[in-house]
Motif scaffolding. Structure first.
Motif, PDB file in Angstrom:
ATOM      1  N   SER A  94       1.047  -1.247  -0.321  1.00 22.63           N
ATOM      2  CA  SER A  94      -0.148   0.040   0.003  1.00 22.63           C
ATOM      3  C   SER A  94       0.637   1.289   0.159  1.00 22.63           C
ATOM      4  O   SER A  94       1.958   1.284  -0.339  1.00 22.63           O
ATOM      5  CB  SER A  94      -1.022   0.332   0.814  1.00 22.63           C
ATOM      6  N   GLU A  95       0.659   2.622   0.304  1.00 20.21           N
ATOM      7  CA  GLU A  95       0.713   4.080   0.397  1.00 20.21           C
ATOM      8  C   GLU A  95       1.533   3.946   0.909  1.00 20.21           C
ATOM      9  O   GLU A  95       3.263   4.624   0.854  1.00 20.21           O
ATOM     10  CB  GLU A  95      -0.178   4.537  -0.007  1.00 20.21           C
ATOM     11  N   SER A  96       1.434   3.222   2.439  1.00 21.31           N
ATOM     12  CA  SER A  96       3.022   3.188   3.429  1.00 21.31           C
ATOM     13  C   SER A  96       3.890   2.246   3.373  1.00 21.31           C
ATOM     14  O   SER A  96       4.447   2.650   4.255  1.00 21.31           O
ATOM     15  CB  SER A  96       1.632   3.223   4.863  1.00 21.31           C
ATOM     16  N   LYS A 101      -2.621  -5.981   5.660  1.00 21.11           N
ATOM     17  CA  LYS A 101      -3.099  -5.880   7.052  1.00 21.11           C
ATOM     18  C   LYS A 101      -1.853  -5.139   7.942  1.00 21.11           C
ATOM     19  O   LYS A 101      -2.704  -4.766   9.182  1.00 21.11           O
ATOM     20  CB  LYS A 101      -3.738  -7.433   7.950  1.00 21.11           C
ATOM     21  N   GLU A 102      -1.085  -5.307   7.982  1.00 23.26           N
ATOM     22  CA  GLU A 102       0.444  -4.885   8.183  1.00 23.26           C
ATOM     23  C   GLU A 102       0.282  -2.670   8.249  1.00 23.26           C
ATOM     24  O   GLU A 102      -0.106  -1.873   9.014  1.00 23.26           O
ATOM     25  CB  GLU A 102       0.870  -4.661   7.519  1.00 23.26           C
ATOM     26  N   SER A 103       0.144  -1.984   7.091  1.00 22.28           N
ATOM     27  CA  SER A 103      -0.346  -1.045   6.656  1.00 22.28           C
ATOM     28  C   SER A 103      -1.507  -0.603   6.956  1.00 22.28           C
ATOM     29  O   SER A 103      -1.424   0.655   7.550  1.00 22.28           O
ATOM     30  CB  SER A 103      -0.166  -0.920   5.140  1.00 22.28           C
ATOM     31  N   THR A 104      -2.869  -1.504   7.445  1.00 24.17           N
ATOM     32  CA  THR A 104      -3.752  -0.908   7.625  1.00 24.17           C
ATOM     33  C   THR A 104      -3.815  -0.504   8.398  1.00 24.17           C
ATOM     34  O   THR A 104      -4.416   0.089   9.494  1.00 24.17           O
ATOM     35  CB  THR A 104      -4.826  -2.143   6.798  1.00 24.17           C
ATOM     36  N   LEU A 108      -4.707   2.817  10.307  1.00 30.52           N
ATOM     37  CA  LEU A 108      -5.282   2.910  11.127  1.00 30.52           C
ATOM     38  C   LEU A 108      -4.950   3.580  12.542  1.00 30.52           C
ATOM     39  O   LEU A 108      -5.756   4.013  14.142  1.00 30.52           O
ATOM     40  CB  LEU A 108      -6.644   1.745  11.820  1.00 30.52           C
ATOM     41  N   ALA A 109      -3.825   2.916  13.251  1.00 31.00           N
ATOM     42  CA  ALA A 109      -3.041   3.063  14.324  1.00 31.00           C
ATOM     43  C   ALA A 109      -3.591   4.829  14.441  1.00 31.00           C
ATOM     44  O   ALA A 109      -2.970   5.280  15.778  1.00 31.00           O
ATOM     45  CB  ALA A 109      -2.098   2.090  15.288  1.00 31.00           C
ATOM     46  N   THR A 279     -10.890  -4.188   6.958  1.00 26.69           N
ATOM     47  CA  THR A 279     -10.774  -4.769   6.310  1.00 26.69           C
ATOM     48  C   THR A 279      -9.957  -4.240   5.304  1.00 26.69           C
ATOM     49  O   THR A 279      -9.885  -2.576   5.226  1.00 26.69           O
ATOM     50  CB  THR A 279     -11.746  -5.292   5.378  1.00 26.69           C
ATOM     51  N   THR A 280      -8.983  -4.741   4.931  1.00 25.89           N
ATOM     52  CA  THR A 280      -7.889  -4.545   3.629  1.00 25.89           C
ATOM     53  C   THR A 280      -8.371  -3.395   2.684  1.00 25.89           C
ATOM     54  O   THR A 280      -7.724  -2.662   2.327  1.00 25.89           O
ATOM     55  CB  THR A 280      -6.891  -5.064   3.386  1.00 25.89           C
TER      56      THR A 280
END
Length: 300
Positions: A94-96, A101-104, A108-109, A279-280
């Protein structure tokens, strides 16, 4: 030139400012706050009051129900307990810079940390993996959120293959670390790991207000038809060639996913919590708005 943690935080702050402020119209500022304990006054009981606040001695003397009023403590300590095990790295990049799931969980955190800190509250983090863990003591301010962001963007330590996530140990660590005062605790995990996590989670909810966020990739629930592919268990390292178009395989995996969902729901009930599923492929800000609103209803 700004660093990756600063760029991520600025992007999320921009999205928070544009969308979250307008959707919640400022209500989020009072959703997550402390609970006061200092007695200040008495007043007549009304139907909306909590009966636990009735002063029975005064009620008996005056022959009318009175409730005790308390000074509200605005300071809140929040903790982010984040599962960083191998199974959380499942999914597309993902963008990060993370995967699935890790980036989601990371985005979110960071969003929750910034949201909580904007009210002048303190936030800390427990980053957990079987290979090790990191505790970031709670502090206030944007610099603290930036520190948490920086650590979340660092690759977690690589544990030994063949060992699934010890969720029970993660939650016991959270209980030990946060034992000093009542806090608001966000637990983020896919809950793929050894059983037995429901008991320490129940103990954690007995002392603290706990928000459980289960991070899920849709491919874990329904296998996409991609033909013959090589799959690897992120936790154990086991590799296997599978034909994802095989109806029998798809049916068997769907049954296993259904059984896992049933088992997880039962564990959450035993722990006395209602997990919020993210969900991702879900709009992250929409998920955060729903999280804030649900928490607000639960705290009234």
């Amino acid at each position: 030139m700004s660093s990756a943690p600063d760029r991520l935080l600025r992007r999320l702050e921009w999205r928070l400012g544009r969308r979250l402020d307008g959707r919640l119209q400022g209500n989020y500022r009072t959703v997550w706050h402390g609970a006061g304990i200092d007695f200040t006054d008495l007043r007549l009981y009304t139907a909306e009051d909590d009966v636990r606040h009735i002063d029975w001695n005064v009620t008996a003397r005056l022959d009318e129900p009175y409730v005790r009023q308390y000074t509200e403590d605005r300071e809140l300590t929040a903790w982010l307990v984040i599962d960083r095990s191998a199974s959380m790295r499942f999914g597309r990049p993902s963008e990060s810079g993370g995967a699935g799931k890790e980036s989601t969980a990371t985005e979110l955190a960071v969003s929750i940390a910034r949201l909580v800190s904007r009210g002048g509250n303190r936030v800390g983090a427990i980053l957990y993996d079987n290979a090790g863990h990191q505790v970031i003591p709670p502090r206030g301010g944007r610099d603290q959120v930036l520190r948490i962001t920086r650590e979340l963007l660092q690759p977690p330590p690589r544990g030994k293959l063949g060992k699934t996530t010890d969720l029970e140990a993660m939650l016991q660590l959270a209980a030990t670390t946060t034992s000093r005062r009542r806090s608001l605790i966000f637990v983020m995990s896919d809950f793929i790991g050894d059983p037995g996590w429901d008991r320490p989670l129940a103990r954690l909810t007995h002392r603290h207000e706990v928000v459980v966020i289960r991070v899920v990739d849709p491919a874990e629930v329904e296998l996409p038809d991609l033909g013959v592919i090589l799959v690897e268990d992120a936790e154990t390292g086991e590799q296997l060639l599978v034909d994802t178009s095989d109806p029998l395989l798809r049916s068997r995996l769907a049954d296993q996913a259904g059984a896992r969902e049933t088992e997880l729901a039962a564990g959450m009930r035993r722990a006395g919590v209602s997990a919020q599923r993210v969900t991702t492929d879900q709009d992250l800000l929409a998920a955060l708005i729903d999280l804030v609103q649900r928490s607000g209803r639960g705290r009234r």
